[in-house]
Design a protein around this motif. Structure first.
Motif, PDB file in Angstrom:
ATOM      1  N   GLU A  33      57.906  68.210   6.337  1.00 23.12           N
ATOM      2  CA  GLU A  33      56.541  67.792   6.696  1.00 23.12           C
ATOM      3  C   GLU A  33      55.567  68.963   6.592  1.00 23.12           C
ATOM      4  O   GLU A  33      54.429  68.801   6.123  1.00 23.12           O
ATOM      5  CB  GLU A  33      56.503  67.202   8.109  1.00 23.12           C
ATOM      6  CG  GLU A  33      57.285  65.923   8.281  1.00 23.12           C
ATOM      7  CD  GLU A  33      56.681  64.716   7.573  1.00 23.12           C
ATOM      8  OE1 GLU A  33      55.594  64.819   6.974  1.00 23.12           O
ATOM      9  OE2 GLU A  33      57.315  63.652   7.629  1.00 23.12           O
ATOM     10  N   THR A  34      55.992  70.138   7.021  1.00 20.95           N
ATOM     11  CA  THR A  34      55.150  71.329   6.923  1.00 20.95           C
ATOM     12  C   THR A  34      54.822  71.625   5.469  1.00 20.95           C
ATOM     13  O   THR A  34      53.655  71.849   5.109  1.00 20.95           O
ATOM     14  CB  THR A  34      55.853  72.539   7.576  1.00 20.95           C
ATOM     15  OG1 THR A  34      56.063  72.256   8.961  1.00 20.95           O
ATOM     16  CG2 THR A  34      55.039  73.810   7.425  1.00 20.95           C
ATOM     17  N   ASP A  35      55.843  71.597   4.615  1.00 18.29           N
ATOM     18  CA  ASP A  35      55.607  71.883   3.198  1.00 18.29           C
ATOM     19  C   ASP A  35      54.758  70.806   2.530  1.00 18.29           C
ATOM     20  O   ASP A  35      53.951  71.103   1.646  1.00 18.29           O
ATOM     21  CB  ASP A  35      56.937  72.065   2.463  1.00 18.29           C
ATOM     22  CG  ASP A  35      57.570  73.413   2.777  1.00 18.29           C
ATOM     23  OD1 ASP A  35      56.896  74.281   3.363  1.00 18.29           O
ATOM     24  OD2 ASP A  35      58.753  73.601   2.432  1.00 18.29           O
ATOM     25  N   ALA A  64      50.544  67.049   8.473  1.00 17.32           N
ATOM     26  CA  ALA A  64      50.441  68.059   9.536  1.00 17.32           C
ATOM     27  C   ALA A  64      50.663  67.426  10.904  1.00 17.32           C
ATOM     28  O   ALA A  64      51.305  68.021  11.778  1.00 17.32           O
ATOM     29  CB  ALA A  64      49.079  68.740   9.476  1.00 17.32           C
ATOM     30  N   ALA A  67      54.345  66.988  11.460  1.00 16.61           N
ATOM     31  CA  ALA A  67      54.968  68.256  11.852  1.00 16.61           C
ATOM     32  C   ALA A  67      54.694  68.560  13.325  1.00 16.61           C
ATOM     33  O   ALA A  67      55.587  68.993  14.061  1.00 16.61           O
ATOM     34  CB  ALA A  67      54.454  69.394  10.961  1.00 16.61           C
ATOM     35  N   THR A  68      53.475  68.314  13.772  1.00 14.57           N
ATOM     36  CA  THR A  68      53.116  68.557  15.168  1.00 14.57           C
ATOM     37  C   THR A  68      53.917  67.660  16.107  1.00 14.57           C
ATOM     38  O   THR A  68      54.388  68.108  17.154  1.00 14.57           O
ATOM     39  CB  THR A  68      51.603  68.346  15.372  1.00 14.57           C
ATOM     40  OG1 THR A  68      50.900  69.260  14.528  1.00 14.57           O
ATOM     41  CG2 THR A  68      51.195  68.574  16.816  1.00 14.57           C
ATOM     42  N   ARG A  71      57.407  68.999  16.413  1.00 10.15           N
ATOM     43  CA  ARG A  71      57.408  70.186  17.281  1.00 10.15           C
ATOM     44  C   ARG A  71      57.246  69.767  18.744  1.00 10.15           C
ATOM     45  O   ARG A  71      57.896  70.325  19.628  1.00 10.15           O
ATOM     46  CB  ARG A  71      56.300  71.159  16.859  1.00 10.15           C
ATOM     47  CG  ARG A  71      56.582  71.819  15.506  1.00 10.15           C
ATOM     48  CD  ARG A  71      55.487  72.784  15.105  1.00 10.15           C
ATOM     49  NE  ARG A  71      55.408  73.900  16.032  1.00 10.15           N
ATOM     50  CZ  ARG A  71      56.209  74.963  16.002  1.00 10.15           C
ATOM     51  NH1 ARG A  71      57.137  75.064  15.085  1.00 10.15           N
ATOM     52  NH2 ARG A  71      56.067  75.931  16.883  1.00 10.15           N
ATOM     53  N   ILE A  89      47.600  75.145   8.600  1.00  8.78           N
ATOM     54  CA  ILE A  89      48.912  75.128   7.942  1.00  8.78           C
ATOM     55  C   ILE A  89      48.678  75.634   6.524  1.00  8.78           C
ATOM     56  O   ILE A  89      47.839  75.102   5.800  1.00  8.78           O
ATOM     57  CB  ILE A  89      49.503  73.704   7.937  1.00  8.78           C
ATOM     58  CG1 ILE A  89      50.442  73.511   9.090  1.00  8.78           C
ATOM     59  CG2 ILE A  89      50.209  73.367   6.688  1.00  8.78           C
ATOM     60  CD1 ILE A  89      51.181  72.197   9.074  1.00  8.78           C
ATOM     61  N   ARG A  94      53.195  79.347   7.222  1.00  8.44           N
ATOM     62  CA  ARG A  94      54.346  78.440   7.157  1.00  8.44           C
ATOM     63  C   ARG A  94      55.460  78.839   8.120  1.00  8.44           C
ATOM     64  O   ARG A  94      56.000  77.998   8.835  1.00  8.44           O
ATOM     65  CB  ARG A  94      54.899  78.384   5.739  1.00  8.44           C
ATOM     66  CG  ARG A  94      56.100  77.449   5.604  1.00  8.44           C
ATOM     67  CD  ARG A  94      56.750  77.570   4.235  1.00  8.44           C
ATOM     68  NE  ARG A  94      57.799  76.585   4.105  1.00  8.44           N
ATOM     69  CZ  ARG A  94      59.030  76.735   4.557  1.00  8.44           C
ATOM     70  NH1 ARG A  94      59.376  77.837   5.207  1.00  8.44           N
ATOM     71  NH2 ARG A  94      59.936  75.799   4.398  1.00  8.44           N
ATOM     72  N   TRP A  97      55.361  77.696  11.608  1.00  7.65           N
ATOM     73  CA  TRP A  97      55.528  76.257  11.811  1.00  7.65           C
ATOM     74  C   TRP A  97      56.998  75.840  11.773  1.00  7.65           C
ATOM     75  O   TRP A  97      57.371  74.836  12.359  1.00  7.65           O
ATOM     76  CB  TRP A  97      54.758  75.475  10.753  1.00  7.65           C
ATOM     77  CG  TRP A  97      53.304  75.379  11.075  1.00  7.65           C
ATOM     78  CD1 TRP A  97      52.335  76.301  10.776  1.00  7.65           C
ATOM     79  CD2 TRP A  97      52.646  74.336  11.794  1.00  7.65           C
ATOM     80  NE1 TRP A  97      51.118  75.881  11.264  1.00  7.65           N
ATOM     81  CE2 TRP A  97      51.292  74.673  11.876  1.00  7.65           C
ATOM     82  CE3 TRP A  97      53.085  73.136  12.350  1.00  7.65           C
ATOM     83  CZ2 TRP A  97      50.362  73.862  12.514  1.00  7.65           C
ATOM     84  CZ3 TRP A  97      52.156  72.329  12.971  1.00  7.65           C
ATOM     85  CH2 TRP A  97      50.812  72.706  13.048  1.00  7.65           C
TER      86      TRP A  97
END
Length: 101
Positions: A33-35, A64, A67-68, A71, A89, A94, A97
């Motif tokens: 998801e980050t990438d 993003a 990804a949040t 986390r 991001i 990276r 994250w």
């Protein structure tokens, strides 16, 4: 269309998750998801068509958010991390994250 298979070897070799446990699958999802968020942000920078810029920005912000949320799920399980580790991001942020546990 979805690919019939995906090459995750770069993520697995960097130990950014795996397929052997729920925790490692979640770590892998976080890295992906980050990438994805980084990719959309990078690619839309070259777009000229307003509709494409809007679509790319919308999709990138959703990635993003994913990804949040991952986390935040780790944080709710007691993992000591910042839910949003950087305001932006990007390739430069990276590693902040990606979950390293």
């Amino acid at each position: 269309m979805a690919e019939s298979s995906y090459d995750l070897s770069s993520y697995l070799s960097r130990q950014e998750g795996g397929l052997d446990s729920d925790v490692n699958i979640a770590k892998l999802a976080l890295a992906l998801e980050t990438d994805a968020a980084i990719a959309y942000g990078t690619e839309i920078a070259g777009f000229k068509t307003p509709a494409l810029i809007t679509a790319g920005a919308s999709i990138g912000s959703n990635e993003a958010s994913h990804a949040t949320i991952i986390r935040a799920a780790f944080k709710s399980l007691g993992v000591d991390l910042v839910v949003v580790p950087a305001a932006f991001i990007s390739a430069e942020t990276r590693n902040s994250w990606i979950l390293k546990v």
